[in-house]
Motif scaffolding. Structure first.
Motif, mmCIF file in Angstrom:
data_model
loop_
_atom_site.group_PDB
_atom_site.id
_atom_site.type_symbol
_atom_site.label_atom_id
_atom_site.label_comp_id
_atom_site.label_asym_id
_atom_site.label_seq_id
_atom_site.Cartn_x
_atom_site.Cartn_y
_atom_site.Cartn_z
ATOM 1 N N VAL A 1 0.848 -1.198 0.000
ATOM 2 C CA VAL A 1 0.000 0.000 0.000
ATOM 3 C C VAL A 1 0.883 1.247 0.000
ATOM 4 O O VAL A 1 2.082 1.179 0.291
ATOM 5 N N THR B 1 -0.276 4.472 1.496
ATOM 6 C CA THR B 1 -0.600 5.418 2.569
ATOM 7 C C THR B 1 -1.019 4.662 3.812
ATOM 8 O O THR B 1 -1.388 3.481 3.757
ATOM 9 N N ASP C 1 -3.705 5.324 5.529
ATOM 10 C CA ASP C 1 -5.137 5.072 5.409
ATOM 11 C C ASP C 1 -5.387 3.735 4.711
ATOM 12 O O ASP C 1 -6.308 2.984 5.083
ATOM 13 N N GLU C 2 -4.566 3.419 3.713
ATOM 14 C CA GLU C 2 -4.687 2.131 3.025
ATOM 15 C C GLU C 2 -4.275 0.983 3.943
ATOM 16 O O GLU C 2 -4.823 -0.119 3.847
ATOM 17 N N ARG D 1 -6.750 -2.094 4.735
ATOM 18 C CA ARG D 1 -6.303 -3.464 4.478
ATOM 19 C C ARG D 1 -6.388 -4.310 5.750
ATOM 20 O O ARG D 1 -6.815 -5.475 5.715
#
Length: 229
Positions: free
Chosen positions: A206, A208, A210-211, A215
């Motif tokens: 990923v 970021t 946030d990702e 996840r």
């Protein structure tokens, strides 16, 4: 069964690489030896301090000069990094960790820092209370990429590997995860490039934090065993 997210620290939760290079440079200045180029120092981030100083000084990790370097680093670390800890958090980290904890995910840190330094950094950043456990390089015989750090986290918290995910920005983190039987999330915003990270075969990659949270929500709260995305 509890779900566990294990995080690396430098380059994963806290944007410390530039400050770490400054701290290494100050330590070398205190030793009265030539300061290595920034790329040389950067390449050692993620390794235990004793080994990093040994590599950069061209001596064995247990050499007295490397030990002096570590001591000087720890002195300058308190002056150069700890006061900036909160501003060095990557975007989304504070909110993301709070959300994961609120949803019942157990959080831990496995770092190549010494435990005291990691604990101090997390405390200065206002994050220490989020983590059930912090494992430093000085608490294991074989630091990352050896699986011992990850295994110590699992054993101490009593959570099996299939209920855990490791999040890190270097191949050291990912290789440790693989060897300990954990799934892994590689983040591309830290030390190692996406191409380097791919060589360690992360489960997911990923860009970021946030990702990372999204996840983890899929992987842990729904026990998604999906392939890398």
């Amino acid at each position: 069964m509890a779900q566990l997210a294990v995080f690396d620290l430098d380059g994963t939760l806290v944007d410390t690489p530039r400050a770490i290079i400054e701290t290494f440079s100050a330590a070398f200045g205190s030793l009265g030896v030539e300061v290595p180029d920034a790329p040389e120092i950067r390449a050692t981030i993620g390794l235990p301090l004793q080994r990093a100083f040994g590599d950069l000084l061209g001596v064995a990790p247990d050499d007295e000069l490397a030990t002096r370097g570590v001591r000087q680093y720890q002195i300058h670390y308190k002056e150069l990094i700890l006061p900036r800890a909160q501003e060095l958090l990557f975007p989304g980290v504070a909110e993301g960790l709070a959300g994961l904890q609120d949803r019942g995910v157990t959080l831990a840190v496995a770092t190549s820092k010494f435990h005291a330094s990691a604990d101090a950094l997390l405390s200065a950043a206002g994050l220490r209370d989020r983590f059930a456990l912090v494992v430093g390089a000085d608490q294991v015989t074989h630091p990352k990429p050896h699986p011992e750090s990850g295994q110590l986290v699992l054993d101490t918290l009593g959570i099996p590997a299939e209920h855990a995910v490791m999040v890190g920005d270097t191949t050291h983190d990912l290789k440790m995860a693989n060897a300990a039987g954990l799934r892994s999330i590689a983040v591309t915003y830290g030390i190692h490039s996406a191409a380097e990270l791919a060589t360690a075969e992360p489960t997911w990659t990923v860009d970021t934090f946030d990702e990372v949270v999204a996840r983890l929500d899929k992987a842990l709260t729904t026990q998604d065993q999906g392939s890398a995305v």
